[in-house]
Design a protein around this motif. Sequence first.
Motif, PDB file in Angstrom:
ATOM      1  N   GLY A 175       0.670  -1.262  -0.066  1.00 10.10           N
ATOM      2  CA  GLY A 175       0.068  -0.051  -0.039  1.00 10.10           C
ATOM      3  C   GLY A 175       0.845   1.415  -0.079  1.00 10.10           C
ATOM      4  N   GLY A 176       2.158   1.221  -0.002  1.00 10.17           N
ATOM      5  CA  GLY A 176       3.005   2.450  -0.052  1.00 10.17           C
ATOM      6  C   GLY A 176       2.858   2.968  -1.324  1.00 10.17           C
ATOM      7  N   ASP A 197       6.046  12.666   6.890  1.00  8.77           N
ATOM      8  CA  ASP A 197       5.613  11.332   6.925  1.00  8.77           C
ATOM      9  C   ASP A 197       6.373  10.431   6.080  1.00  8.77           C
ATOM     10  N   THR A 198       7.181  10.888   5.265  1.00  8.60           N
ATOM     11  CA  THR A 198       7.961  10.269   4.333  1.00  8.60           C
ATOM     12  C   THR A 198       8.989   9.282   5.023  1.00  8.60           C
ATOM     13  N   ALA A 199       8.919   8.013   4.634  1.00  6.74           N
ATOM     14  CA  ALA A 199       9.474   7.162   5.663  1.00  6.74           C
ATOM     15  C   ALA A 199       9.362   5.603   4.937  1.00  6.74           C
ATOM     16  N   THR A 241       7.350  -1.067   3.622  1.00  6.50           N
ATOM     17  CA  THR A 241       7.040  -0.259   2.554  1.00  6.50           C
ATOM     18  C   THR A 241       7.107   1.183   2.303  1.00  6.50           C
ATOM     19  N   GLN A 242       7.547   1.676   1.209  1.00  6.74           N
ATOM     20  CA  GLN A 242       7.901   3.133   1.186  1.00  6.74           C
ATOM     21  C   GLN A 242       6.812   3.908   0.860  1.00  6.74           C
ATOM     22  N   VAL A 243       6.791   4.891   1.802  1.00 11.48           N
ATOM     23  CA  VAL A 243       5.662   6.112   1.624  1.00 11.48           C
ATOM     24  C   VAL A 243       6.501   7.434   1.392  1.00 11.48           C
ATOM     25  N   THR A 244       6.354   7.932   0.303  1.00 11.12           N
ATOM     26  CA  THR A 244       6.724   9.454   0.032  1.00 11.12           C
ATOM     27  C   THR A 244       5.884  10.524  -0.293  1.00 11.12           C
ATOM     28  N   VAL A 245       5.917  11.490   0.568  1.00 10.45           N
ATOM     29  CA  VAL A 245       4.993  12.334   0.400  1.00 10.45           C
ATOM     30  C   VAL A 245       5.797  13.651  -0.319  1.00 10.45           C
TER      31      VAL A 245
END
Length: 125
Positions: free
Chosen positions: A8-9, A90-92, A119-123
């Motif tokens: 889901g990232g 929140d990027t992490a 999982t990578q999340v990039t804002v």
Amino acid sequence: QVQLVESGGGLVQAGGSLRLSCAASGRTFSTQDMGWFRQAPGKERVFVAAIKWSGVSTSYADSVKGRFTISRDNAKNTVYLQMNSLKLDDTAVYYCAGKAKELGLRVKDYEYDYWGQGTQVTVSS
């Protein structure tokens, strides 16, 4: 041995939303307390949210309180992290973690027994 697989990232604009999922296999999921942690580049892994095996109790880091929601579906062996109003900070890489149930909710990463791959999340702005 329990296996956790996050999904889901992705890339999202600031103010947007994402929902992370963590699918568990290998042990009785309904007896496990679960948590989400995150690690930004060059920083330590930190607590985000946790949920009791029953789903009745939850805990959040101050930085995400009111924006993120942790939930679980024991019938699907899955824990979720709904992330709203996302910020650049929140990027992490987000990690799902689990441990056998006990009194209280744990917020330290060393208190968890098994982990997903992240999982990578990039804002973006």
